[in-house]
Scaffold this motif. Structure first.
Motif, PDB file in Angstrom:
ATOM      1  N   THR A 159       0.839  -1.197   0.000  1.00 48.52           N
ATOM      2  CA  THR A 159       0.000   0.000   0.000  1.00 48.52           C
ATOM      3  C   THR A 159       0.874   1.246   0.000  1.00 48.52           C
ATOM      4  O   THR A 159       1.844   1.327   0.752  1.00 48.52           O
ATOM      5  N   LEU A 160       0.521   2.199  -0.844  1.00 49.02           N
ATOM      6  CA  LEU A 160       1.204   3.494  -0.904  1.00 49.02           C
ATOM      7  C   LEU A 160       0.261   4.558  -0.357  1.00 49.02           C
ATOM      8  O   LEU A 160      -0.864   4.701  -0.837  1.00 49.02           O
ATOM      9  N   VAL A 161       0.742   5.307   0.659  1.00 53.37           N
ATOM     10  CA  VAL A 161      -0.107   6.281   1.344  1.00 53.37           C
ATOM     11  C   VAL A 161       0.513   7.672   1.257  1.00 53.37           C
ATOM     12  O   VAL A 161       1.734   7.839   1.378  1.00 53.37           O
ATOM     13  N   ASP A 162      -0.340   8.667   1.042  1.00 49.74           N
ATOM     14  CA  ASP A 162       0.063  10.069   1.097  1.00 49.74           C
ATOM     15  C   ASP A 162       0.142  10.457   2.576  1.00 49.74           C
ATOM     16  O   ASP A 162      -0.867  10.426   3.284  1.00 49.74           O
ATOM     17  N   LEU A 163       1.343  10.812   3.063  1.00 47.80           N
ATOM     18  CA  LEU A 163       1.518  11.088   4.482  1.00 47.80           C
ATOM     19  C   LEU A 163       0.818  12.369   4.928  1.00 47.80           C
ATOM     20  O   LEU A 163       0.480  12.519   6.102  1.00 47.80           O
ATOM     21  N   LYS A 164       0.607  13.293   4.028  1.00 55.30           N
ATOM     22  CA  LYS A 164      -0.064  14.536   4.392  1.00 55.30           C
ATOM     23  C   LYS A 164      -1.555  14.323   4.608  1.00 55.30           C
ATOM     24  O   LYS A 164      -2.122  14.780   5.607  1.00 55.30           O
ATOM     25  N   SER A 165      -2.194  13.594   3.709  1.00 54.42           N
ATOM     26  CA  SER A 165      -3.645  13.412   3.789  1.00 54.42           C
ATOM     27  C   SER A 165      -4.045  12.083   4.420  1.00 54.42           C
ATOM     28  O   SER A 165      -5.172  11.926   4.873  1.00 54.42           O
ATOM     29  N   GLY A 166      -3.119  11.118   4.431  1.00 56.71           N
ATOM     30  CA  GLY A 166      -3.451   9.782   4.930  1.00 56.71           C
ATOM     31  C   GLY A 166      -4.207   8.934   3.930  1.00 56.71           C
ATOM     32  O   GLY A 166      -4.609   7.813   4.239  1.00 56.71           O
TER      33      GLY A 166
END
Length: 200
Positions: free
Chosen positions: A172-179
């Motif tokens: 899974t790849l997650v955007d750390l700013k938005s989650g």
């Protein structure tokens, strides 16, 4: 005493086997029910192909690569697996695409943080170092994306003599700013082997 010496010689000779190199393209002939080099390489290759062909990756600008950090990659199998072997191959191929760059300033169990990043900053207050050459505060680049995963194993008896072993590589790849999840993928590897063999 002579009998004991003879017995030791027999045991030593009996346990001694010849070791030989195997070419990588021939090593598939010696596959086991456990996960091996080919399985890890195959899972990494399929995952990278899936991510780079996703709508998210296609929209990325190669001149502004995204900073990626490796989060947890959990080993939910009965085997001792170095998950960094999988994540390093994935991130190496992602870096070669020009759209991602890896940071080792932070990491979880899926990778290894480079200890020299912190150690080098200790020179900042050390009079033995030329302070003009030390690294100033605020130079580390924070990650934008996090890659996490899990490797799962399921065994099932299919007959009195055979078992089926299913492996799932979940990433899974997650955007750390938005989650928000930007991409996720599942690679399946299925093996059929003897009930006598154990996938450790």
């Amino acid at each position: 005493m002579k009998y004991l010496f003879t017995l030791i010689c027999i045991i030593f000779v009996g346990c001694h086997t010849k070791t030989q190199y195997i070419e990588l393209d021939q090593s598939k002939e010696y596959t086991t029910t456990g996960l091996d080099y080919h399985d890890i390489a195959n899972a990494a290759e399929q995952s990278v192909k899936s991510l780079l062909s996703s709508g998210y990756a296609k929209r990325l600008d190669s001149s502004k690569p995204k900073v990626l950090v490796i989060s947890d990659v959990l080993n939910d199998t009965m085997q001792m697996i170095n998950t960094e072997q999988l994540t390093r191959k994935i991130t190496r191929d992602l870096r070669n695409s020009g759209k991602f760059i890896l940071t080792l300033a932070l990491s979880s169990n899926g990778s290894s943080k480079d200890p020299m990043i912190d150690i080098s900053r200790e020179a900042r207050d050390n009079a033995e170092f030329n302070q003009y050459t030390t690294i100033e505060q605020g130079e580390l680049i924070a990650p934008e994306l996090s890659l996490s995963g899990r490797i799962v194993q399921k065994n099932a008896r299919v007959s009195s003599s055979e078992q089926r072993i299913d492996y799932y590589f979940l990433l899974t790849l997650v955007d750390l700013k938005s989650g928000l999840v930007l991409w996720d993928d599942e690679v399946n590897i299925i093996k059929l082997g003897s009930n006598k063999s154990v996938a450790w």
